[in-house]
Design a protein around this motif. Structure first.
Motif, PDB file in Angstrom:
ATOM      1  N   ALA A 317      16.276   3.803  16.417  1.00 56.49           N
ATOM      2  CA  ALA A 317      17.599   3.662  15.813  1.00 56.49           C
ATOM      3  C   ALA A 317      18.042   4.986  15.207  1.00 56.49           C
ATOM      4  CB  ALA A 317      17.572   2.592  14.731  1.00 56.49           C
ATOM      5  N   GLU A 318      19.346   5.191  15.130  1.00 59.90           N
ATOM      6  CA  GLU A 318      19.873   6.364  14.442  1.00 59.90           C
ATOM      7  C   GLU A 318      19.651   6.202  12.950  1.00 59.90           C
ATOM      8  OE1 GLU A 318      23.898   6.917  15.522  1.00 59.90           O
ATOM      9  OE2 GLU A 318      23.467   7.382  17.621  1.00 59.90           O
ATOM     10  N   GLY A 319      19.485   7.294  12.248  1.00 61.79           N
ATOM     11  CA  GLY A 319      19.252   7.248  10.819  1.00 61.79           C
ATOM     12  C   GLY A 319      17.769   7.275  10.501  1.00 61.79           C
ATOM     13  N   PHE A 320      17.452   6.919   9.272  1.00 61.74           N
ATOM     14  CA  PHE A 320      16.080   6.988   8.775  1.00 61.74           C
ATOM     15  C   PHE A 320      15.365   5.660   8.996  1.00 61.74           C
ATOM     16  CE2 PHE A 320      13.064   5.994   5.438  1.00 61.74           C
ATOM     17  CZ  PHE A 320      12.281   7.136   5.334  1.00 61.74           C
ATOM     18  N   ASP A 321      14.182   5.695   9.588  1.00 57.08           N
ATOM     19  CA  ASP A 321      13.285   4.546   9.657  1.00 57.08           C
ATOM     20  C   ASP A 321      11.917   5.015   9.183  1.00 57.08           C
ATOM     21  OD1 ASP A 321      14.767   2.245  10.956  1.00 57.08           O
ATOM     22  OD2 ASP A 321      15.145   3.850  12.407  1.00 57.08           O
ATOM     23  N   GLY A 322      11.422   4.431   8.105  1.00 56.06           N
ATOM     24  CA  GLY A 322      10.148   4.890   7.563  1.00 56.06           C
ATOM     25  C   GLY A 322       9.596   3.953   6.522  1.00 56.06           C
ATOM     26  N   LEU A 323       8.523   4.420   5.857  1.00 57.16           N
ATOM     27  CA  LEU A 323       7.881   3.678   4.779  1.00 57.16           C
ATOM     28  C   LEU A 323       7.471   2.286   5.256  1.00 57.16           C
ATOM     29  CD1 LEU A 323      10.446   4.780   2.085  1.00 57.16           C
ATOM     30  CD2 LEU A 323       8.059   5.516   2.180  1.00 57.16           C
ATOM     31  N   ALA A 324       6.789   2.247   6.400  1.00 55.60           N
ATOM     32  CA  ALA A 324       6.410   0.970   7.011  1.00 55.60           C
ATOM     33  C   ALA A 324       5.070   0.469   6.474  1.00 55.60           C
ATOM     34  CB  ALA A 324       6.324   1.126   8.522  1.00 55.60           C
ATOM     35  N   THR A 325       4.935  -0.831   6.392  1.00 55.37           N
ATOM     36  CA  THR A 325       3.670  -1.465   6.017  1.00 55.37           C
ATOM     37  C   THR A 325       3.482  -2.725   6.850  1.00 55.37           C
ATOM     38  OG1 THR A 325       4.646  -2.841   4.278  1.00 55.37           O
ATOM     39  CG2 THR A 325       3.889  -0.657   3.640  1.00 55.37           C
ATOM     40  N   PHE A 326       2.212  -3.125   6.994  1.00 59.58           N
ATOM     41  CA  PHE A 326       1.888  -4.341   7.728  1.00 59.58           C
ATOM     42  C   PHE A 326       1.521  -5.458   6.751  1.00 59.58           C
ATOM     43  CE2 PHE A 326       0.697  -0.958  10.767  1.00 59.58           C
ATOM     44  CZ  PHE A 326       1.487  -1.342  11.847  1.00 59.58           C
ATOM     45  N   SER A 327       1.797  -6.693   7.149  1.00 60.02           N
ATOM     46  CA  SER A 327       1.314  -7.843   6.378  1.00 60.02           C
ATOM     47  C   SER A 327      -0.199  -7.939   6.549  1.00 60.02           C
ATOM     48  CB  SER A 327       1.991  -9.126   6.856  1.00 60.02           C
ATOM     49  OG  SER A 327       1.704  -9.362   8.226  1.00 60.02           O
ATOM     50  N   PRO A 328      -0.888  -8.547   5.592  1.00 69.97           N
ATOM     51  CA  PRO A 328      -2.353  -8.620   5.684  1.00 69.97           C
ATOM     52  C   PRO A 328      -2.870  -9.287   6.955  1.00 69.97           C
ATOM     53  CG  PRO A 328      -1.634  -9.185   3.476  1.00 69.97           C
ATOM     54  CD  PRO A 328      -0.387  -9.082   4.316  1.00 69.97           C
ATOM     55  N   ASP A 329      -2.094 -10.234   7.513  1.00 73.50           N
ATOM     56  CA  ASP A 329      -2.532 -10.882   8.746  1.00 73.50           C
ATOM     57  C   ASP A 329      -2.119 -10.108   9.989  1.00 73.50           C
ATOM     58  OD1 ASP A 329       0.182 -11.334   8.946  1.00 73.50           O
ATOM     59  OD2 ASP A 329       0.036 -13.514   8.910  1.00 73.50           O
ATOM     60  N   ALA A 330      -1.473  -8.957   9.790  1.00 75.37           N
ATOM     61  CA  ALA A 330      -1.081  -8.041  10.879  1.00 75.37           C
ATOM     62  C   ALA A 330       0.014  -8.600  11.772  1.00 75.37           C
ATOM     63  CB  ALA A 330      -2.295  -7.661  11.725  1.00 75.37           C
ATOM     64  N   LYS A 331       0.625  -9.705  11.365  1.00 74.22           N
ATOM     65  CA  LYS A 331       1.650 -10.303  12.209  1.00 74.22           C
ATOM     66  C   LYS A 331       3.055  -9.777  11.909  1.00 74.22           C
ATOM     67  CE  LYS A 331      -0.850 -14.664  12.838  1.00 74.22           C
ATOM     68  NZ  LYS A 331      -0.831 -16.136  12.608  1.00 74.22           N
ATOM     69  N   LYS A 332       3.237  -9.226  10.712  1.00 71.65           N
ATOM     70  CA  LYS A 332       4.555  -8.766  10.288  1.00 71.65           C
ATOM     71  C   LYS A 332       4.532  -7.274   9.969  1.00 71.65           C
ATOM     72  CE  LYS A 332       6.608 -12.891  10.083  1.00 71.65           C
ATOM     73  NZ  LYS A 332       7.784 -13.249  10.910  1.00 71.65           N
ATOM     74  N   ILE A 333       5.696  -6.663  10.073  1.00 71.82           N
ATOM     75  CA  ILE A 333       5.875  -5.279   9.659  1.00 71.82           C
ATOM     76  C   ILE A 333       7.137  -5.218   8.819  1.00 71.82           C
ATOM     77  CG2 ILE A 333       7.112  -4.721  11.792  1.00 71.82           C
ATOM     78  CD1 ILE A 333       6.030  -1.861  11.541  1.00 71.82           C
ATOM     79  N   THR A 334       7.102  -4.410   7.786  1.00 69.46           N
ATOM     80  CA  THR A 334       8.303  -4.163   6.984  1.00 69.46           C
ATOM     81  C   THR A 334       8.517  -2.659   6.887  1.00 69.46           C
ATOM     82  OG1 THR A 334       9.378  -4.507   4.837  1.00 69.46           O
ATOM     83  CG2 THR A 334       7.008  -4.232   4.824  1.00 69.46           C
ATOM     84  N   TRP A 335       9.761  -2.240   6.849  1.00 67.58           N
ATOM     85  CA  TRP A 335      10.073  -0.817   6.751  1.00 67.58           C
ATOM     86  C   TRP A 335      11.466  -0.644   6.157  1.00 67.58           C
ATOM     87  CZ3 TRP A 335      11.066  -3.821  10.823  1.00 67.58           C
ATOM     88  CH2 TRP A 335      12.228  -3.627  11.565  1.00 67.58           C
ATOM     89  N   SER A 336      11.788   0.587   5.810  1.00 68.91           N
ATOM     90  CA  SER A 336      13.091   0.908   5.236  1.00 68.91           C
ATOM     91  C   SER A 336      13.963   1.586   6.288  1.00 68.91           C
ATOM     92  CB  SER A 336      12.943   1.835   4.021  1.00 68.91           C
ATOM     93  OG  SER A 336      12.151   1.231   3.025  1.00 68.91           O
ATOM     94  N   HIS A 337      15.199   1.151   6.378  1.00 68.89           N
ATOM     95  CA  HIS A 337      16.160   1.772   7.302  1.00 68.89           C
ATOM     96  C   HIS A 337      17.356   2.268   6.498  1.00 68.89           C
ATOM     97  CE1 HIS A 337      18.597   2.545  10.831  1.00 68.89           C
ATOM     98  NE2 HIS A 337      19.587   1.886  10.232  1.00 68.89           N
ATOM     99  N   LYS A 338      17.706   3.543   6.693  1.00 65.76           N
ATOM    100  CA  LYS A 338      18.866   4.135   6.015  1.00 65.76           C
ATOM    101  C   LYS A 338      19.897   4.497   7.068  1.00 65.76           C
ATOM    102  CE  LYS A 338      18.396   8.144   3.923  1.00 65.76           C
ATOM    103  NZ  LYS A 338      18.032   9.131   2.879  1.00 65.76           N
ATOM    104  N   ASN A 339      21.124   4.030   6.851  1.00 65.41           N
ATOM    105  CA  ASN A 339      22.178   4.298   7.831  1.00 65.41           C
ATOM    106  C   ASN A 339      22.872   5.624   7.543  1.00 65.41           C
ATOM    107  OD1 ASN A 339      23.975   3.841   5.689  1.00 65.41           O
ATOM    108  ND2 ASN A 339      24.325   1.710   6.269  1.00 65.41           N
ATOM    109  N   GLU A 340      23.911   5.906   8.333  1.00 63.50           N
ATOM    110  CA  GLU A 340      24.605   7.187   8.218  1.00 63.50           C
ATOM    111  C   GLU A 340      25.355   7.334   6.902  1.00 63.50           C
ATOM    112  OE1 GLU A 340      27.006   4.141  10.427  1.00 63.50           O
ATOM    113  OE2 GLU A 340      24.983   4.980  10.568  1.00 63.50           O
ATOM    114  N   LYS A 341      25.599   6.229   6.199  1.00 66.94           N
ATOM    115  CA  LYS A 341      26.275   6.298   4.901  1.00 66.94           C
ATOM    116  C   LYS A 341      25.310   6.592   3.756  1.00 66.94           C
ATOM    117  CE  LYS A 341      29.808   2.905   6.223  1.00 66.94           C
ATOM    118  NZ  LYS A 341      30.403   1.587   5.872  1.00 66.94           N
ATOM    119  N   GLY A 342      24.034   6.650   4.075  1.00 63.59           N
ATOM    120  CA  GLY A 342      23.034   6.894   3.038  1.00 63.59           C
ATOM    121  C   GLY A 342      22.549   5.645   2.356  1.00 63.59           C
ATOM    122  N   GLU A 343      22.952   4.476   2.844  1.00 62.94           N
ATOM    123  CA  GLU A 343      22.498   3.212   2.268  1.00 62.94           C
ATOM    124  C   GLU A 343      21.196   2.800   2.943  1.00 62.94           C
ATOM    125  OE1 GLU A 343      25.793   0.794   3.288  1.00 62.94           O
ATOM    126  OE2 GLU A 343      26.973   1.328   1.516  1.00 62.94           O
TER     127      GLU A 343
END
Length: 967
Positions: A317-343
């Motif tokens: 994706a365009e913009g920032f994608d980072g700071l990812a982590t996995f759930s303890p059961d390894a089934k889920k992933i969470t991360w931060s996405h920042k768009n072009e507006k800086g949000e």
């Protein structure tokens, strides 16, 4: 709003920029993430979402506090959606992490800084300026690490040194915190060159540290010039991954090291800005974000943990994608996405581990056990109970035999669950309580057996003959041989004339050859057959032979192959015999009688069987000029059983007696020892034990999880103990061992609630042992109305399960039981046979009892000593005589039978027997083991006074006792 799934697309870059240091940036999206969605929406920025150890909560930072432009720390309940602020609401906050015990959370904050108002004003002014500068993180020297409870209360400062202390994470066991700090720039006078670097970039002095979770014993792990930060532990707690900036600060790479700082290893070599690494729960690979495609487009990549493979791109994706982590059961992933507006906001999605491994060229993950028990809800749920039963009763655990390697695995898993729910070890520092027991025997190297005389043959161990696990050991010289039919003595009663294989047969000083089991005439009479079966156990036959003066016993084993005996099997630790015993094949027996019997009509096994398969006593015969000699060498094998015992307290429940909620986790393994009821075709197969007793363990775990939640925990007025016992199937060994650790168990516990086989609810739920305390019946009366579950109550607490261990120690104890069934103790007791709705309903009935006792600091129960139901379970189900003694089935190395108590108003109590007595003689019969005792119980005359000899505190005592008939 569009979710990230709709945002992802392949970036179009100039051809010259397609490849950076071996990283293919134009690869097709491998679609490692699916079903992605945005989960934070409040405020302009949210990020760094980290899962709790149970995967049910997420701590994150967000700019959403009124009149404060800086991040504050929040915790999100991923089941209810509730968000709770943790930090004070003032100052700057970052880097949260939930402790594995689920009772506290760590975060870094500057809220103690007195310059906060000025800094807030300055930040608002900067944000109002239409000309924006490049984003940079604040390394405020007032950042310190704090902890609080999950409601943001009970805040405690963990670091106090001047400098930026942040970027912390707990070790998986919760004992340590890894964090980053530039405190070295404040603890000494800087050189002019250092001072210049510090003013330009405070992060230049950042290093990785580790400390105990209470903030003590701080140790520095890195010493490299440049920014070292963002440390995270691997799931096994053995490694740390972090980012290391170059000394110039122009690039950063991913590193790993041991938790003591040794074996530091560079994982990436991208010459770009790579940071925020996080281990996959398997430890096999790391996810991180990097600018390898250009500073304007941070993307997520994965790389193997050894750094041997080419990193692979995850997001497009365009913009920032980072700071990812996995759930303890390894089934889920969470991360931060920042768009072009800086949000920036936090997203969550499903993670495809199999695809990730294939992409990296890693081997497939080891197949997971059925139901990893990572998604258990805080409420008591049918699907959770099913998950637990499926997990424990899976093929991987091979029947959960006491002391097995499989027992180690599932008990550690249960201990981890207890820990993740905030429970603490009940005794000492470990949830696991071990105990040693005799688990088997093996043949030694000195075994030998030989027939001499008319028939001479040396026997081959394992083919011609086999040892019996409870045989007397040693060298036994040649002695004469006699045949005694089935070797049974059964006294007469009103409907049967009796049976005596030894009538008019002299066996003194001789080896006695006997047939296995009991007579099976062609015309079977059920009452006679059933009666003789109760006297046909080999242990009983050996006691009869010993009392007749036999030198030893030779059993003829009828098997599938007439020329081969079965393997040596262990028959328990109570069976120490004072006779040598072996078994021989039918083929050897036929050679024996053919050469030594004077009756030519008894020359084959079938001829012998047809003659002796009758309910009338048939006299045995001597085997003329025949002798047998043997050397018997048996070595005992000891194993270790494992109880799992945890404690849950609340502020209101510190000085009151506790409630003990338990169930046994062990079962029969492959049914090779113990009480398997498998048919011949199912012998040696896995005995899954779904109902017995994965169902009971499901009850313990569901209740432990339920009461660990804040809403229930704060209402507790008594501590709750949760126990998963071992060794129940071989004599309630685990619960007995636990009880023996206490001088007076009733000083600690007010009640015991046991669950044994609660997975087959039909018409009603049995609650056994309600007579153990005044008050149980009243609770049951309310429980059936409240839950709607029909109840069947029985008073007798003398039960063949762990509740009896608790009751005999003076604590009111009941056991929940949904009834027997045809799959009991067979390989067919599988998860698919369980009534899961009924199991869930049963657990809620147990919950009602626990609520009524543990949420009440008044004593609602009063211990009662109970008259047994005329000994139906005490000395054994098949005995006709009742004494009221309760044998200690955990005894080892005791000559005689030790008892753990007597029933109220029983013959034993009237005779003066007490807990701890060792019965050595009864009705003029020497008692050396439980089977001698069984023999006398089946042969002694009722209502006639006789003598019973006991050892009490090492001294012999003779007592008068009058046995009675069972009702």
């Amino acid at each position: 709003m569009k979710n990230l799934k709709n945002l992802i697309r392949i970036s179009i870059l100039p051809l010259a920029a397609c490849v950076y240091l071996g990283v293919d940036l134009l690869s097709e999206d491998p679609k490692l993430i699916s079903n992605s969605k945005q989960i934070t929406f409040v405020g302009p920025k949210s990020g760094e979402g980290y899962f709790s150890a149970d995967g049910k909560k997420m701590v994150f930072q967000s700019e959403r506090e009124p009149n404060n432009p800086f991040y504050q720390m929040f915790i999100l309940d991923l089941e209810s959606g509730k968000v709770q602020r943790l930090s004070p609401g003032t100052g700057k906050t970052t880097c949260g992490w939930v402790h594995p015990n689920m009772q506290k959370v760590m975060w870094s904050s500057t809220h103690l800084d007195k310059q906060i108002p000025a800094k807030v004003k300055e930040e608002y002014a900067l944000r109002a300026n239409p000309v924006k500068g490049r984003y940079s993180w604040s390394f405020d020297e007032y950042f310190d690490i704090f902890e609080s409870d999950l409601e943001g209360k009970k805040t405690k400062r963990l670091t106090k040194e001047m400098g930026y202390d942040a970027e912390g994470s707990y070790s998986p066991d919760g004992k340590y915190i890894a964090f980053a700090s530039n405190r070295i720039a404040y603890d000494h006078k800087l050189t002019p060159d250092e001072e210049k670097k510090f003013k330009q970039d405070p992060s230049h002095f950042m290093e990785i540290y580790i400390m105990k979770a209470d903030g003590t014993d701080v140790k520095r792990l890195t010493t490299s010039p440049g920014y070292d930060g963002g440390p995270f532990f691997s799931a096994d707690g053995k490694k740390i991954t972090w980012r290391r900036f170059s000394e110039s600060g122009a690039s950063a790479e991913i590193f790993t090291m041991d938790v003591d700082g040794k074996n530091q290893k560079q994982i990436t070599r991208l010459n770009s800005m790579s940071w925020a690494p996080f281990f996959h729960p398997s430890g096999d690979y790391i996810i991180f974000n990097t600018t390898v495609g250009g500073y304007s487009n941070f993307e997520l990549f994965i790389v193997d943990s050894e750094g041997l493979k080419e990193p692979k791109r995850v997001t497009f994706a365009e913009g920032f994608d980072g700071l990812a982590t996995f759930s303890p059961d390894a089934k889920k992933i969470t991360w931060s996405h920042k768009n072009e507006k800086g949000e920036s906001q936090i997203y969550i999605g499903d993670w495809d581990d199999a695809k990730a491994r294939k992409l990296l060229g890693l081997p497939e993950a080891k197949p997971a056990l059925k139901g990893q028990l990572t998604d258990l809800a805080s409420q008591i749920r049918e699907e959770d109970a099913k998950s637990i039963v499926s997990y424990l009763a899976s093929e991987e655990f091979k029947g959960r035999y006491t002391g097995s390697e499989e027992e180690k695995i599932y008990t550690l898993k249960i201990a981890d669950l207890f820990k993740s729910w905030g429970l603490v070890p009940a005794n000492g520092k470990d949830f696991i309580q071990t105990f040693e027991f005799v688990s088997g025997v093996v043949a030694g190297e000195k075994n030998k057996a030989e027939f001499k005389g008319r028939f001479e043959q040396g026997l081959k161990l394992g083919d011609d003959y086999q040892l019996i696990s409870y045989s007397k050991t040693g060298a036994f010289t040649a002695a004469p041989v006699v045949f005694a039919g089935f070797g049974i003595k059964a006294p007469a009663h009103s409907e049967f004339a009796g049976f005596d294989s030894y009538k008019d047969l002299d066996v003194k000083g001789k080896w006695v050859v006997i047939l296995d089991e009991a007579p099976k005439p062609s015309k079977k009479e059920f009452s006679k057959h059933t009666y003789l079966l109760s006297f046909s156990r080999l242990q009983h036959k050996i006691t009869v032979a010993k009392n007749a003066g036999a030198f030893g016993v030779i059993l003829v084993e009828e098997g599938k192959d007439k020329n081969k005996v079965s393997e040596l099997k262990f028959a328990g630790s109570l069976s120490d015999s004072q006779l040598p015993i072996v078994k021989i094949s039918v083929g050897v027996f036929e050679k024996l009688i053919k050469n030594t019997s004077d009756n030519k009509d008894l020359a084959t096994y079938d001829q012998v069987k047809s003659t002796y398969d009758t309910y009338d006593s048939v006299k045995g015969f001597n085997l003329t000029s025949q002798y047998f000699t043997a050397n018997i060498d048996l070595l005992s094998k000891k194993s270790v059983g494992r109880n799992v015992i945890a404690k849950l307290e609340s502020a209101k429940a510190l000085k009151t007696k506790a409630v003990l909620i338990g169930a046994h986790g062990d079962h029969l393994g492959l049914g090779l020892a113990g009480s398997s009821l498998a048919t011949n075709k199912d012998k040696d197969k896995i005995h899954y034990g779904a109902d017995d007793n994965a169902s009971g363990v499901a009850g313990v775990l569901e209740l432990a999880n339920y009461y660990s939640q804040a809403a229930q925990r704060k209402e507790l007025k008594r501590p709750l103990y949760f126990a998963v016992w071992s060794g129940e199937e071989i004599g309630v060994l685990g619960s007995h061992h636990y009880v023996n650790q206490f001088k007076k168990l009733n000083d600690v516990f007010v009640a015991g609630l046991n669950m044994d086989m609660i997975g087959r609810l039909r018409d009603s739920l049995n609650i056994q042992g309600v007579g153990s305390a005044e008050g149980f019946r009243a609770l049951a009366e309310s429980a059936t109305v409240k839950t709607g579950v029909p109840l069947n109550l029985t008073s007798d607490p003398y039960l063949p399960t762990d509740s009896m261990s608790i009751y005999l120690a003076g604590v009111p104890s009941i056991s929940f039981f949904t009834g027997a069934h045809s799959e009991y103790h067979t390989p067919n007791d599988k998860p698919e046979t369980i009534n899961y709705k009924g199991l869930n309903d049963t657990i809620k009935v147990v919950q009602y009892f626990a609520d009524a006792i543990a949420m009440n600091d008044k004593d609602v129960l009063k211990y009662e000593k109970v008259e047994s139901d005329q000994g139906k379970r005490l000395e054994g189900r098949s005995f006709r005589i009742f004494l009221g003694t309760i044998p200690d089935y955990t005894q080892e190395g005791v000559k005689g039978v030790r008892i753990t108590g007597v029933a109220k108003n029983s013959p034993a109590e009237k005779a003066g027997l007490v807990n701890g007595d060792i019965i050595t003689e009864f009705d003029q019969t020497k008692i050396e083991n439980i089977y001698d005792y069984v023999y006398t119980l089946q042969s002694v005359k009722p209502d006639v006074k006789t003598k019973i000899m006991v050892l009490r505190n090492g001294k012999p005592e003779a007592l008068d006792i009058t046995p009675t008939l069972k009702d």
